[in-house]
Design a protein around this motif. Structure first.
Motif, PDB file in Angstrom:
ATOM      1  N   LEU A  23       1.973   1.718  -5.520  1.00  0.00           N
ATOM      2  CA  LEU A  23       2.539   0.688  -6.379  1.00  0.00           C
ATOM      3  C   LEU A  23       1.894   0.659  -7.762  1.00  0.00           C
ATOM      4  CD1 LEU A  23       3.034  -2.121  -3.729  1.00  0.00           C
ATOM      5  CD2 LEU A  23       4.772  -0.646  -4.735  1.00  0.00           C
ATOM      6  N   SER A  24       0.868   1.472  -7.979  1.00  0.00           N
ATOM      7  CA  SER A  24       0.242   1.569  -9.302  1.00  0.00           C
ATOM      8  C   SER A  24       0.894   2.634 -10.168  1.00  0.00           C
ATOM      9  CB  SER A  24      -1.249   1.882  -9.172  1.00  0.00           C
ATOM     10  OG  SER A  24      -1.920   0.824  -8.549  1.00  0.00           O
ATOM     11  N   CYS A  25       1.236   3.785  -9.567  1.00  0.00           N
ATOM     12  CA  CYS A  25       1.732   4.893 -10.388  1.00  0.00           C
ATOM     13  C   CYS A  25       3.014   5.536  -9.884  1.00  0.00           C
ATOM     14  CB  CYS A  25       0.655   5.959 -10.540  1.00  0.00           C
ATOM     15  SG  CYS A  25       0.307   6.840  -9.011  1.00  0.00           S
ATOM     16  N   GLY A  26       3.468   5.169  -8.679  1.00  0.00           N
ATOM     17  CA  GLY A  26       4.726   5.694  -8.181  1.00  0.00           C
ATOM     18  C   GLY A  26       4.654   6.990  -7.409  1.00  0.00           C
ATOM     19  N   VAL A  27       3.467   7.473  -7.087  1.00  0.00           N
ATOM     20  CA  VAL A  27       3.340   8.685  -6.278  1.00  0.00           C
ATOM     21  C   VAL A  27       3.789   8.364  -4.857  1.00  0.00           C
ATOM     22  CG1 VAL A  27       1.640  10.219  -5.192  1.00  0.00           C
ATOM     23  CG2 VAL A  27       1.541   9.778  -7.627  1.00  0.00           C
ATOM     24  N   ALA A  28       4.595   9.253  -4.271  1.00  0.00           N
ATOM     25  CA  ALA A  28       5.013   9.126  -2.871  1.00  0.00           C
ATOM     26  C   ALA A  28       4.325  10.223  -2.079  1.00  0.00           C
ATOM     27  CB  ALA A  28       6.522   9.259  -2.760  1.00  0.00           C
ATOM     28  N   ALA A  29       3.613   9.830  -1.014  1.00  0.00           N
ATOM     29  CA  ALA A  29       2.846  10.811  -0.242  1.00  0.00           C
ATOM     30  C   ALA A  29       2.741  10.381   1.213  1.00  0.00           C
ATOM     31  CB  ALA A  29       1.447  10.970  -0.834  1.00  0.00           C
ATOM     32  N   CYS A  30       2.696  11.383   2.120  1.00  0.00           N
ATOM     33  CA  CYS A  30       2.506  11.083   3.535  1.00  0.00           C
ATOM     34  C   CYS A  30       1.062  10.604   3.754  1.00  0.00           C
ATOM     35  CB  CYS A  30       2.826  12.302   4.397  1.00  0.00           C
ATOM     36  SG  CYS A  30       1.725  13.705   4.147  1.00  0.00           S
ATOM     37  N   GLU A  31       0.766  10.144   4.951  1.00  0.00           N
ATOM     38  CA  GLU A  31      -0.534   9.511   5.241  1.00  0.00           C
ATOM     39  C   GLU A  31      -1.741  10.314   4.753  1.00  0.00           C
ATOM     40  OE1 GLU A  31      -2.620   6.276   6.342  1.00  0.00           O
ATOM     41  OE2 GLU A  31      -0.568   6.387   7.034  1.00  0.00           O
ATOM     42  N   PRO A  32      -1.889  11.602   5.123  1.00  0.00           N
ATOM     43  CA  PRO A  32      -3.086  12.335   4.660  1.00  0.00           C
ATOM     44  C   PRO A  32      -3.142  12.459   3.136  1.00  0.00           C
ATOM     45  CG  PRO A  32      -2.001  13.549   6.433  1.00  0.00           C
ATOM     46  CD  PRO A  32      -1.085  12.425   6.046  1.00  0.00           C
ATOM     47  N   HIS A  33      -2.022  12.744   2.510  1.00  0.00           N
ATOM     48  CA  HIS A  33      -2.016  12.894   1.052  1.00  0.00           C
ATOM     49  C   HIS A  33      -2.184  11.548   0.346  1.00  0.00           C
ATOM     50  CE1 HIS A  33       0.062  16.771   2.126  1.00  0.00           C
ATOM     51  NE2 HIS A  33      -0.934  17.169   1.360  1.00  0.00           N
ATOM     52  N   LEU A  46      -2.914  -0.591  -3.852  1.00  0.00           N
ATOM     53  CA  LEU A  46      -1.703  -1.133  -3.226  1.00  0.00           C
ATOM     54  C   LEU A  46      -0.676  -0.034  -2.996  1.00  0.00           C
ATOM     55  CD1 LEU A  46      -1.049  -4.494  -5.085  1.00  0.00           C
ATOM     56  CD2 LEU A  46      -1.714  -4.189  -2.711  1.00  0.00           C
ATOM     57  N   ALA A  47      -0.167   0.035  -1.763  1.00  0.00           N
ATOM     58  CA  ALA A  47       0.854   1.031  -1.432  1.00  0.00           C
ATOM     59  C   ALA A  47       1.859   0.428  -0.468  1.00  0.00           C
ATOM     60  CB  ALA A  47       0.207   2.266  -0.820  1.00  0.00           C
ATOM     61  N   LEU A  48       3.093   0.911  -0.536  1.00  0.00           N
ATOM     62  CA  LEU A  48       4.177   0.477   0.336  1.00  0.00           C
ATOM     63  C   LEU A  48       4.564   1.629   1.239  1.00  0.00           C
ATOM     64  CD1 LEU A  48       6.641  -1.375   1.144  1.00  0.00           C
ATOM     65  CD2 LEU A  48       7.862  -0.278  -0.747  1.00  0.00           C
ATOM     66  N   GLU A  49       4.549   1.422   2.553  1.00  0.00           N
ATOM     67  CA  GLU A  49       5.048   2.421   3.499  1.00  0.00           C
ATOM     68  C   GLU A  49       6.557   2.230   3.534  1.00  0.00           C
ATOM     69  OE1 GLU A  49       6.132   5.123   6.186  1.00  0.00           O
ATOM     70  OE2 GLU A  49       6.621   3.036   6.563  1.00  0.00           O
ATOM     71  N   VAL A  50       7.303   3.239   3.095  1.00  0.00           N
ATOM     72  CA  VAL A  50       8.722   3.051   2.816  1.00  0.00           C
ATOM     73  C   VAL A  50       9.602   2.940   4.056  1.00  0.00           C
ATOM     74  CG1 VAL A  50       8.553   4.097   0.534  1.00  0.00           C
ATOM     75  CG2 VAL A  50       9.132   5.531   2.507  1.00  0.00           C
ATOM     76  N   ASN A  51       9.179   3.475   5.184  1.00  0.00           N
ATOM     77  CA  ASN A  51       9.994   3.404   6.397  1.00  0.00           C
ATOM     78  C   ASN A  51       9.789   2.097   7.149  1.00  0.00           C
ATOM     79  OD1 ASN A  51      11.228   6.043   6.192  1.00  0.00           O
ATOM     80  ND2 ASN A  51       9.177   6.827   6.563  1.00  0.00           N
ATOM     81  N   ARG A  56       0.077  -2.218   1.981  1.00  0.00           N
ATOM     82  CA  ARG A  56      -1.334  -2.134   2.357  1.00  0.00           C
ATOM     83  C   ARG A  56      -2.192  -2.226   1.111  1.00  0.00           C
ATOM     84  NH1 ARG A  56      -3.050   3.318   5.213  1.00  0.00           N
ATOM     85  NH2 ARG A  56      -2.491   4.167   3.178  1.00  0.00           N
ATOM     86  N   CYS A  57      -3.229  -3.043   1.200  1.00  0.00           N
ATOM     87  CA  CYS A  57      -4.236  -3.103   0.153  1.00  0.00           C
ATOM     88  C   CYS A  57      -5.525  -2.524   0.725  1.00  0.00           C
ATOM     89  CB  CYS A  57      -4.466  -4.535  -0.332  1.00  0.00           C
ATOM     90  SG  CYS A  57      -5.760  -4.625  -1.597  1.00  0.00           S
ATOM     91  N   ARG A  58      -5.894  -1.339   0.275  1.00  0.00           N
ATOM     92  CA  ARG A  58      -7.093  -0.691   0.799  1.00  0.00           C
ATOM     93  C   ARG A  58      -8.363  -1.382   0.314  1.00  0.00           C
ATOM     94  NH1 ARG A  58      -6.691   3.563   3.312  1.00  0.00           N
ATOM     95  NH2 ARG A  58      -7.616   5.451   2.666  1.00  0.00           N
ATOM     96  N   GLU A  59      -8.308  -2.001  -0.842  1.00  0.00           N
ATOM     97  CA  GLU A  59      -9.489  -2.667  -1.403  1.00  0.00           C
ATOM     98  C   GLU A  59      -9.957  -3.814  -0.508  1.00  0.00           C
ATOM     99  OE1 GLU A  59     -10.702  -5.025  -5.467  1.00  0.00           O
ATOM    100  OE2 GLU A  59      -9.188  -3.460  -5.574  1.00  0.00           O
ATOM    101  N   VAL A  60      -9.012  -4.592  -0.005  1.00  0.00           N
ATOM    102  CA  VAL A  60      -9.353  -5.752   0.836  1.00  0.00           C
ATOM    103  C   VAL A  60      -9.181  -5.451   2.319  1.00  0.00           C
ATOM    104  CG1 VAL A  60      -9.214  -8.271   0.760  1.00  0.00           C
ATOM    105  CG2 VAL A  60      -7.980  -6.975  -0.914  1.00  0.00           C
ATOM    106  N   GLY A  61      -8.466  -4.375   2.653  1.00  0.00           N
ATOM    107  CA  GLY A  61      -8.255  -4.017   4.047  1.00  0.00           C
ATOM    108  C   GLY A  61      -7.189  -4.862   4.727  1.00  0.00           C
TER     109      GLY A  61
END
Length: 70
Positions: A23-33, A46-51, A56-61
């Motif tokens: 949600l910061s830059c628009g990169v779409a990547a699978c879990e490992p990437h 901040l990231a959105l799982e599209v399916n 998810r916010c990794r900073e706060v968990g």
């Protein structure tokens, strides 16, 4: 962000399984990437799982499930 979330593919391996949209830059990547991307860019927490439509916010968990229909 496209309204057709299922159209997103990993920019690295082109899978449509478990694709996270940064949600910061628009990169779409699978879990490992996505983990690698967020590790390299600590401010991209901040990231959105599209399916599954989970944010998810990794900073706060914290993960939030979103309920909406298109």
């Amino acid at each position: 962000l496209s309204l057709f979330l299922s159209a997103y593919r990993c920019e690295h391996c082109h899978t449509t399984e478990t694709v996270w949209f940064c949600l910061s830059c628009g990169v779409a990547a699978c879990e490992p990437h996505a983990d690698d991307h967020q590790g390299r860019h600590s401010t991209h927490s901040l990231a959105l799982e599209v399916n599954d439509r989970v944010v998810r916010c990794r900073e706060v968990g914290v993960s939030l499930s979103l309920s909406f229909s298109l």
